[in-house]
Motif scaffolding. Sequence first.
Motif, PDB file in Angstrom:
ATOM      1  N   UNK A   4       0.872  -1.164   0.000  1.00  0.00           N
ATOM      2  CA  UNK A   4       0.000   0.000   0.000  1.00  0.00           C
ATOM      3  C   UNK A   4       0.911   1.215   0.000  1.00  0.00           C
ATOM      4  N   UNK A   5       0.602   2.181  -0.846  1.00  0.00           N
ATOM      5  CA  UNK A   5       1.463   3.349  -1.030  1.00  0.00           C
ATOM      6  C   UNK A   5       0.646   4.615  -0.831  1.00  0.00           C
ATOM      7  N   UNK A   6       1.246   5.569  -0.149  1.00  0.00           N
ATOM      8  CA  UNK A   6       0.670   6.906  -0.026  1.00  0.00           C
ATOM      9  C   UNK A   6       1.687   7.907  -0.534  1.00  0.00           C
ATOM     10  N   UNK A   7       1.230   8.877  -1.291  1.00  0.00           N
ATOM     11  CA  UNK A   7       2.160   9.887  -1.794  1.00  0.00           C
ATOM     12  C   UNK A   7       1.456  11.222  -1.928  1.00  0.00           C
ATOM     13  N   UNK A   8       2.262  12.258  -1.909  1.00  0.00           N
ATOM     14  CA  UNK A   8       1.776  13.609  -2.130  1.00  0.00           C
ATOM     15  C   UNK A   8       2.614  14.210  -3.243  1.00  0.00           C
ATOM     16  N   UNK A   9       1.935  14.749  -4.247  1.00  0.00           N
ATOM     17  CA  UNK A   9       2.613  15.474  -5.319  1.00  0.00           C
ATOM     18  C   UNK A   9       2.190  16.935  -5.227  1.00  0.00           C
ATOM     19  N   UNK A  10       3.115  17.812  -5.579  1.00  0.00           N
ATOM     20  CA  UNK A  10       2.893  19.249  -5.472  1.00  0.00           C
ATOM     21  C   UNK A  10       3.048  19.887  -6.846  1.00  0.00           C
ATOM     22  N   UNK A  11       2.115  20.784  -7.165  1.00  0.00           N
ATOM     23  CA  UNK A  11       2.209  21.578  -8.391  1.00  0.00           C
ATOM     24  C   UNK A  11       3.268  22.637  -8.133  1.00  0.00           C
ATOM     25  N   UNK A  12       4.325  22.637  -8.926  1.00  0.00           N
ATOM     26  CA  UNK A  12       5.523  23.390  -8.596  1.00  0.00           C
ATOM     27  C   UNK A  12       5.914  24.353  -9.700  1.00  0.00           C
ATOM     28  N   UNK A  13       6.315  25.545  -9.288  1.00  0.00           N
ATOM     29  CA  UNK A  13       6.793  26.572 -10.212  1.00  0.00           C
ATOM     30  C   UNK A  13       8.311  26.648 -10.077  1.00  0.00           C
ATOM     31  N   UNK A  14       9.015  26.172 -11.086  1.00  0.00           N
ATOM     32  CA  UNK A  14      10.478  26.144 -11.028  1.00  0.00           C
ATOM     33  C   UNK A  14      11.086  27.541 -11.110  1.00  0.00           C
ATOM     34  N   UNK A  15      10.384  28.496 -11.694  1.00  0.00           N
ATOM     35  CA  UNK A  15      10.911  29.857 -11.797  1.00  0.00           C
ATOM     36  C   UNK A  15      11.000  30.521 -10.420  1.00  0.00           C
ATOM     37  N   UNK A  16       9.990  30.282  -9.580  1.00  0.00           N
ATOM     38  CA  UNK A  16       9.980  30.875  -8.236  1.00  0.00           C
ATOM     39  C   UNK A  16      10.471  29.901  -7.173  1.00  0.00           C
ATOM     40  N   UNK A  17      10.640  28.642  -7.554  1.00  0.00           N
ATOM     41  CA  UNK A  17      11.053  27.577  -6.635  1.00  0.00           C
ATOM     42  C   UNK A  17      10.061  27.418  -5.476  1.00  0.00           C
ATOM     43  N   UNK A  18       8.758  27.541  -5.796  1.00  0.00           N
ATOM     44  CA  UNK A  18       7.702  27.444  -4.788  1.00  0.00           C
ATOM     45  C   UNK A  18       6.497  26.692  -5.355  1.00  0.00           C
ATOM     46  N   UNK A  19       5.693  26.110  -4.471  1.00  0.00           N
ATOM     47  CA  UNK A  19       4.436  25.504  -4.940  1.00  0.00           C
ATOM     48  C   UNK A  19       3.535  26.582  -5.528  1.00  0.00           C
TER      49      UNK A  19
END
Length: 141
Positions: free
Chosen positions: A106-121
Amino acid sequence: MSNPSHETPLSRVHETRIQVRFSDTDALGHVNNASFAQYSEVGRLAFGNDTGQKVTSLILARLAIDFRAQINLGDNVVVRTWVERIGRSSVTMRQTILANDRIAADVGCVVVYFDYATNRPRELTPELKAPMEAYVIETTG
């Protein structure tokens, strides 16, 4: 980690078939634990591709694996993926890795929508959220 994967409605689950490779196995012929993380990634990427997500826009922030059974070379392996929660900038996903129709992990994961230009979600767009909403199955516990 609570995960009623055996009770998950299959109509709301994305399935990815995995080809177990000889290089996935250890000296005893069992699939190495690190390969489970790779199988999870293959399932997430296939899910993302099928729901229109850009691979470069969602990054992995968390991964937890509960091992339930061994996988062997030659086993029929399937990764089932669904969404537990869609947040402002992240998506909490659950996966079950099956080997010959029995739960191997069983696997749990969290993915984040990320802006590489600002280095922030950044906030998930409605266009990213909409195709994932069909796969939301809330779990308790």
